[in-house]
Motif scaffolding. Structure first.
Motif, short mmCIF file in Angstrom:
data_model
loop_
_atom_site.label_atom_id
_atom_site.label_comp_id
_atom_site.label_asym_id
_atom_site.label_seq_id
_atom_site.Cartn_x
_atom_site.Cartn_y
_atom_site.Cartn_z
N ILE A 110 0.84 -1.20 0.00
CA ILE A 110 0.00 0.00 0.00
C ILE A 110 0.87 1.25 0.00
CG2 ILE A 110 -0.15 0.25 2.52
CD1 ILE A 110 -3.17 0.74 2.15
N ASP A 111 0.43 2.31 -0.71
CA ASP A 111 1.17 3.57 -0.75
C ASP A 111 0.98 4.34 0.55
OD1 ASP A 111 2.18 3.12 -3.24
OD2 ASP A 111 0.77 4.41 -4.30
N GLN A 112 2.02 5.14 0.90
CA GLN A 112 1.99 5.90 2.15
C GLN A 112 2.18 7.40 1.90
OE1 GLN A 112 4.66 4.05 5.30
NE2 GLN A 112 5.42 3.03 3.46
N VAL A 113 1.36 8.18 2.60
CA VAL A 113 1.56 9.63 2.70
C VAL A 113 1.63 9.93 4.18
CG1 VAL A 113 0.63 11.92 2.24
CG2 VAL A 113 0.29 10.09 0.56
N ILE A 114 2.74 10.51 4.63
CA ILE A 114 2.98 10.74 6.05
C ILE A 114 2.95 12.22 6.36
CG2 ILE A 114 4.49 10.24 8.00
CD1 ILE A 114 3.58 7.71 6.58
N LEU A 115 2.25 12.59 7.43
CA LEU A 115 2.24 13.97 7.92
C LEU A 115 2.76 13.95 9.36
CD1 LEU A 115 -0.62 13.60 6.07
CD2 LEU A 115 -0.56 16.08 6.43
N PRO A 116 4.07 14.20 9.54
CA PRO A 116 4.67 14.10 10.88
C PRO A 116 4.22 15.23 11.81
CG PRO A 116 6.32 13.99 9.13
CD PRO A 116 5.06 14.50 8.52
N THR A 117 4.04 14.89 13.07
CA THR A 117 3.75 15.90 14.09
C THR A 117 4.87 15.96 15.13
OG1 THR A 117 2.54 14.30 15.44
CG2 THR A 117 1.27 15.59 13.85
N THR A 118 5.89 15.11 14.97
CA THR A 118 7.05 15.12 15.86
C THR A 118 8.31 15.20 14.99
OG1 THR A 118 7.46 12.72 15.92
CG2 THR A 118 5.78 13.59 17.42
N TYR A 119 9.46 15.01 15.63
CA TYR A 119 10.73 15.14 14.92
C TYR A 119 11.44 13.80 14.78
CZ TYR A 119 9.53 19.83 16.50
OH TYR A 119 8.85 20.98 16.76
N ALA A 120 10.66 12.72 14.71
CA ALA A 120 11.23 11.37 14.69
C ALA A 120 12.11 11.12 13.47
CB ALA A 120 10.11 10.33 14.75
N GLY A 121 11.70 11.61 12.30
CA GLY A 121 12.51 11.46 11.09
C GLY A 121 12.35 10.13 10.38
N SER A 122 11.65 9.18 11.00
CA SER A 122 11.54 7.86 10.39
C SER A 122 10.73 7.87 9.11
CB SER A 122 10.93 6.87 11.39
OG SER A 122 9.64 7.29 11.80
N GLU A 123 9.98 8.96 8.89
CA GLU A 123 9.14 9.05 7.70
C GLU A 123 9.94 9.10 6.40
OE1 GLU A 123 10.10 13.02 9.34
OE2 GLU A 123 9.09 11.27 10.21
N VAL A 124 11.24 9.39 6.47
CA VAL A 124 12.06 9.43 5.25
C VAL A 124 13.12 8.34 5.26
CG1 VAL A 124 11.68 11.84 4.62
CG2 VAL A 124 13.44 11.28 6.31
N THR A 125 12.85 7.25 5.95
CA THR A 125 13.78 6.12 5.97
C THR A 125 13.10 4.86 5.45
OG1 THR A 125 13.28 5.21 8.16
CG2 THR A 125 14.75 7.12 8.08
N PRO A 126 13.87 3.95 4.85
CA PRO A 126 13.32 2.67 4.40
C PRO A 126 13.47 1.59 5.48
CG PRO A 126 15.54 2.90 3.56
CD PRO A 126 15.27 4.14 4.39
N THR A 127 13.42 2.00 6.75
CA THR A 127 13.68 1.10 7.87
C THR A 127 12.45 0.98 8.75
OG1 THR A 127 16.00 1.80 7.83
CG2 THR A 127 15.24 0.65 9.80
N LEU A 128 12.22 -0.21 9.26
CA LEU A 128 11.08 -0.49 10.14
C LEU A 128 11.55 -1.27 11.35
CD1 LEU A 128 8.02 -0.78 10.83
CD2 LEU A 128 8.01 -2.80 9.33
N GLY A 129 11.21 -0.77 12.54
CA GLY A 129 11.47 -1.49 13.77
C GLY A 129 10.17 -2.01 14.35
N GLU A 130 10.07 -3.30 14.59
CA GLU A 130 8.85 -3.92 15.11
C GLU A 130 9.15 -4.72 16.37
OE1 GLU A 130 5.98 -5.15 11.64
OE2 GLU A 130 7.98 -5.89 11.17
#
Length: 352
Positions: A110-130
């Protein structure tokens, strides 16, 4: 001689004031028409605004994203995707909401559109922590990277100052570790130092006026730059320790980064004096680790693991978990060294 490999991540970024209103256009640009909106209690006003902007494009909404992206929650939300035949996910929030969007994307495409409200930065990374069964694992894939990120300064302006401080230091950690990463390169060096300088300007502004949009813009810009660093090179000891403390001992993500960063910097400093000198220069301090610690203290951020709920009796186990496997770090990672580092972070002593 320089030797490096640099891969640019193909994400679309929209940055400014009031940019959230473009979310519907961005969904249509991707050729999608059935949106699952992800939000949360802390960002309900922003998610409501996005819901209105999406209009008929939205077919479902989920407001229960959880810190550290538990697999059990992802499996629940997968049913929303299937039942509503969603072809895009729009996520409003911090790292927890972004993590859930990524977890859905890597499983469904599924395609993603992200609107960040914090400064996490993970929205521009190809990495996932679960997280599953008390263990947090990380993986990377081009399928994880969101297609579009909409940075709206007004969205992050509503972040309470205590959360803004820890979230910004989380971003700072990405930039710092990128500078001494195994595959560091000139592009990442430049982005990382600019991010650190922006945080050095933006954090003090929070103490003067928490709603200062110029200061918030500095921090949001730093979040993007730090996120690019995070997505371009591997991280080291700091991130490994924070994953252990968060995934195995349930400590809060951004506050844990905030407490740990000055101590990990002090641990690594003897092996990367040039990097620490560069950080000290852009922050206008004599010592990078001590300067970051002082920046956190002046902004009212947490400085001890004890205050985050860590038990001293668990420090041995944390050190063991953090040193079970080898990973790149500028200084050799040993159980004795990490245990001492954790002890200093537990008590909150100022790094020398």
């Amino acid at each position: 001689m320089h030797n490096f490999v640099y891969t640019a991540q193909p994400a679309r970024v929209i940055f400014g004031m009031g940019t959230a209103s473009t979310v519907g256009d961005e969904v249509r640009r991707l050729g999608r028409s059935r949106v699952l909106l992800l939000g949360g209690e802390h960002v309900r006003p922003q998610a409501d605004l996005v819901e209105r902007a999406l209009g008929s494009l939205q077919v479902a909404r989920f407001d229960g994203a959880v810190m550290h992206t538990p697999v059990s929650v992802t499996e629940r939300v997968l049913k929303y995707v299937t039942e509503h035949q969603a072809d895009a996910v729009v996520a409003v929030g911090g790292g927890s909401t972004t993590g859930l969007a990524k977890a859905l994307a890597v499983r469904t495409g599924i395609d993603q559109v992200i609107l960040p409200t914090t400064y996490a930065g993970s929205e521009v990374t190809p990495t996932l922590g679960e997280t599953a069964d008390g263990v947090k694992t990380t993986r990377s894939s081009p399928d994880i990277l969101p297609e579009t990120v909409i940075y709206d300064v007004e969205f992050s302006a509503g972040l309470p100052v205590p959360m803004a401080v820890t979230s910004a230091v989380n971003a700072l950690a990405h930039a710092v570790e990128a500078l001494y990463a195994e595959h560091a390169n000139p592009i990442v060096d430049a982005l990382g130092l600019q991010a650190i300088a922006s945080i050095g300007r933006g954090l003090p502004a929070l103490g003067v006026d928490g709603a200062d949009l110029e200061g918030r813009s500095d921090l949001l810009l730093a979040a993007w730059l730090s996120g690019v660093c995070l997505g371009s090179v591997g991280m080291a000891l700091h991130h490994k320790l924070c994953h252990v403390l968060g995934g195995s001992f349930d400590l809060p993500h951004a506050p844990t980064h905030t407490v740990m960063l000055p101590h990990v910097m002090a641990y690594n400093a003897p092996s990367v004096p040039g990097v620490m000198a560069g950080i000290a220069e852009v922050l206008d301090v004599d010592s990078a680790p001590a300067g970051v610690y002082d920046l956190i203290v002046s902004a009212g951020g947490p400085t001890t693991l004890a205050d985050l709920g860590m038990r001293e009796a668990d420090l041995d186990d944390a050190a063991r978990r953090a040193t079970e496997k080898t990973y790149p770090n500028p200084r050799e990672v040993t159980y004795v060294g990490v245990r001492r580092l954790l002890g200093e972070a537990f008590s909150g002593t100022r790094p020398e």
